[in-house]
Design a protein around this motif. Structure first.
Motif, PDB file in Angstrom:
ATOM      1  N   ASP A 175       0.845  -1.193   0.000  1.00 37.18           N
ATOM      2  CA  ASP A 175       0.000   0.000   0.000  1.00 37.18           C
ATOM      3  C   ASP A 175       0.886   1.250   0.000  1.00 37.18           C
ATOM      4  O   ASP A 175       1.512   1.585   1.010  1.00 37.18           O
ATOM      5  N   ASP A 176       0.954   1.928  -1.142  1.00 31.62           N
ATOM      6  CA  ASP A 176       1.810   3.111  -1.292  1.00 31.62           C
ATOM      7  C   ASP A 176       1.420   4.241  -0.356  1.00 31.62           C
ATOM      8  O   ASP A 176       2.279   4.959   0.158  1.00 31.62           O
ATOM      9  N   GLU A 177       0.132   4.422  -0.132  1.00 34.61           N
ATOM     10  CA  GLU A 177      -0.316   5.510   0.745  1.00 34.61           C
ATOM     11  C   GLU A 177       0.169   5.292   2.179  1.00 34.61           C
ATOM     12  O   GLU A 177       0.646   6.224   2.831  1.00 34.61           O
ATOM     13  N   SER A 178       0.079   4.070   2.669  1.00 30.10           N
ATOM     14  CA  SER A 178       0.562   3.759   4.022  1.00 30.10           C
ATOM     15  C   SER A 178       2.070   3.982   4.115  1.00 30.10           C
ATOM     16  O   SER A 178       2.566   4.539   5.095  1.00 30.10           O
ATOM     17  N   PHE A 179       2.791   3.561   3.082  1.00 28.26           N
ATOM     18  CA  PHE A 179       4.238   3.770   3.056  1.00 28.26           C
ATOM     19  C   PHE A 179       4.548   5.267   3.115  1.00 28.26           C
ATOM     20  O   PHE A 179       5.408   5.701   3.874  1.00 28.26           O
ATOM     21  N   SER A 180       3.839   6.049   2.328  1.00 29.68           N
ATOM     22  CA  SER A 180       4.057   7.498   2.298  1.00 29.68           C
ATOM     23  C   SER A 180       3.792   8.140   3.659  1.00 29.68           C
ATOM     24  O   SER A 180       4.541   9.021   4.092  1.00 29.68           O
ATOM     25  N   ILE A 181       2.745   7.701   4.323  1.00 29.30           N
ATOM     26  CA  ILE A 181       2.422   8.242   5.654  1.00 29.30           C
ATOM     27  C   ILE A 181       3.546   7.922   6.633  1.00 29.30           C
ATOM     28  O   ILE A 181       3.994   8.786   7.394  1.00 29.30           O
ATOM     29  N   LEU A 182       4.011   6.676   6.618  1.00 27.15           N
ATOM     30  CA  LEU A 182       5.095   6.274   7.518  1.00 27.15           C
ATOM     31  C   LEU A 182       6.369   7.075   7.247  1.00 27.15           C
ATOM     32  O   LEU A 182       7.038   7.530   8.179  1.00 27.15           O
ATOM     33  N   ILE A 183       6.701   7.261   5.990  1.00 26.98           N
ATOM     34  CA  ILE A 183       7.904   8.023   5.634  1.00 26.98           C
ATOM     35  C   ILE A 183       7.750   9.474   6.062  1.00 26.98           C
ATOM     36  O   ILE A 183       8.676  10.077   6.616  1.00 26.98           O
ATOM     37  N   GLU A 184       6.595  10.043   5.826  1.00 27.63           N
ATOM     38  CA  GLU A 184       6.341  11.436   6.212  1.00 27.63           C
ATOM     39  C   GLU A 184       6.542  11.629   7.722  1.00 27.63           C
ATOM     40  O   GLU A 184       7.107  12.626   8.161  1.00 27.63           O
ATOM     41  N   GLN A 185       6.088  10.654   8.509  1.00 27.79           N
ATOM     42  CA  GLN A 185       6.235  10.717   9.966  1.00 27.79           C
ATOM     43  C   GLN A 185       7.698  10.595  10.406  1.00 27.79           C
ATOM     44  O   GLN A 185       8.060  11.078  11.467  1.00 27.79           O
ATOM     45  N   ARG A 186       8.533   9.961   9.596  1.00 29.34           N
ATOM     46  CA  ARG A 186       9.898   9.638  10.007  1.00 29.34           C
ATOM     47  C   ARG A 186      10.982  10.411   9.258  1.00 29.34           C
ATOM     48  O   ARG A 186      12.159  10.272   9.575  1.00 29.34           O
ATOM     49  N   LYS A 187      10.599  11.229   8.291  1.00 25.48           N
ATOM     50  CA  LYS A 187      11.610  11.882   7.463  1.00 25.48           C
ATOM     51  C   LYS A 187      12.492  12.850   8.248  1.00 25.48           C
ATOM     52  O   LYS A 187      13.677  12.964   7.979  1.00 25.48           O
ATOM     53  N   GLU A 188      11.939  13.520   9.228  1.00 22.48           N
ATOM     54  CA  GLU A 188      12.733  14.446  10.037  1.00 22.48           C
ATOM     55  C   GLU A 188      13.809  13.696  10.826  1.00 22.48           C
ATOM     56  O   GLU A 188      14.949  14.142  10.922  1.00 22.48           O
ATOM     57  N   ARG A 189      13.444  12.560  11.353  1.00 17.64           N
ATOM     58  CA  ARG A 189      14.402  11.737  12.108  1.00 17.64           C
ATOM     59  C   ARG A 189      15.515  11.224  11.185  1.00 17.64           C
ATOM     60  O   ARG A 189      16.674  11.212  11.553  1.00 17.64           O
ATOM     61  N   ILE A 190      15.144  10.793   9.985  1.00 13.81           N
ATOM     62  CA  ILE A 190      16.131  10.323   9.010  1.00 13.81           C
ATOM     63  C   ILE A 190      17.068  11.473   8.645  1.00 13.81           C
ATOM     64  O   ILE A 190      18.284  11.310   8.579  1.00 13.81           O
ATOM     65  N   TYR A 191      16.498  12.647   8.419  1.00 15.65           N
ATOM     66  CA  TYR A 191      17.306  13.820   8.072  1.00 15.65           C
ATOM     67  C   TYR A 191      18.299  14.151   9.192  1.00 15.65           C
ATOM     68  O   TYR A 191      19.482  14.392   8.928  1.00 15.65           O
TER      69      TYR A 191
END
Length: 172
Positions: free
Chosen positions: A14-30
């Motif tokens: 599910d691409d939408e679920s993946f996108s939501i998870l990435i959006e929530q974690r992108k700051e931490r990855i950065y």
């Protein structure tokens, strides 16, 4: 919807679920990427590479509860790959450097220099623990290293930092 449910759906494709998870974690990855390269553009490139690699392999992840650990492992590896490929001196982003107070700037630079003097694995463990506040168990899982080794790396790494920063003697 819970993170676990999103993780299960992302693994199922599910691409939408993946996108939501990435959006929530992108700051931490950065933040994690920035602690490695200390350059905004390079850190953003590492985030992009992490998301790309994660997207390509998300369906291979077998246990949804390890999504965060798996994602951070990809990010750490992407950062290390970027450093190896660039083979250049890493400079601190000028905007960040200006944000330090004059009294604090030298201490921040010394800390980064001291971290750079550590071996790659010790530096990674310390950054995940103290910059990302990652639990020891998650660090062990991310790096596929026994928990006891992670604890030893933290202890020895902190001792080396104390010596490099001139704030203590190695305890034997």
């Amino acid at each position: 919807m819970s993170d676990f449910e999103l993780e299960k759906r992302a693994i199922a494709g599910d691409d939408e679920s993946f996108s939501i998870l990435i959006e929530q974690r992108k700051e931490r990855i950065y933040r994690m990427a920035y602690t490695y390269v200390r350059n905004k553009e390079d850190a953003l490139e590492i985030v992009q590479e992490t998301v790309y690699k994660a997207y390509l392999s998300v369906e291979k992840l077998q246990q949804p509860q390890y999504f965060n650990t798996w994602l951070m492992k990809i990010a750490v590896n992407a950062a290390l790959d970027h450093i190896r490929k660039s083979k250049r001196v890493v400079y601190m982003d000028k905007d960040i450097e200006r944000s330090y107070t004059p009294d604090n700037r030298e201490g921040k630079l010394d800390l980064y220099e001291a971290l750079d003097s550590l071996d790659e694995k010790t530096r990674t463990v310390l950054m995940l623990r103290y910059f990302e506040d990652m639990p020891l168990k998650d660090i062990a899982d991310t790096l596929e290293t026994p928990l006891s080794t992670i604890k030893s790396l933290i202890y020895r790494g902190l001792e080396k930092l104390k010596i490099n920063l001139g704030e203590g003697e190695l305890l034997e």
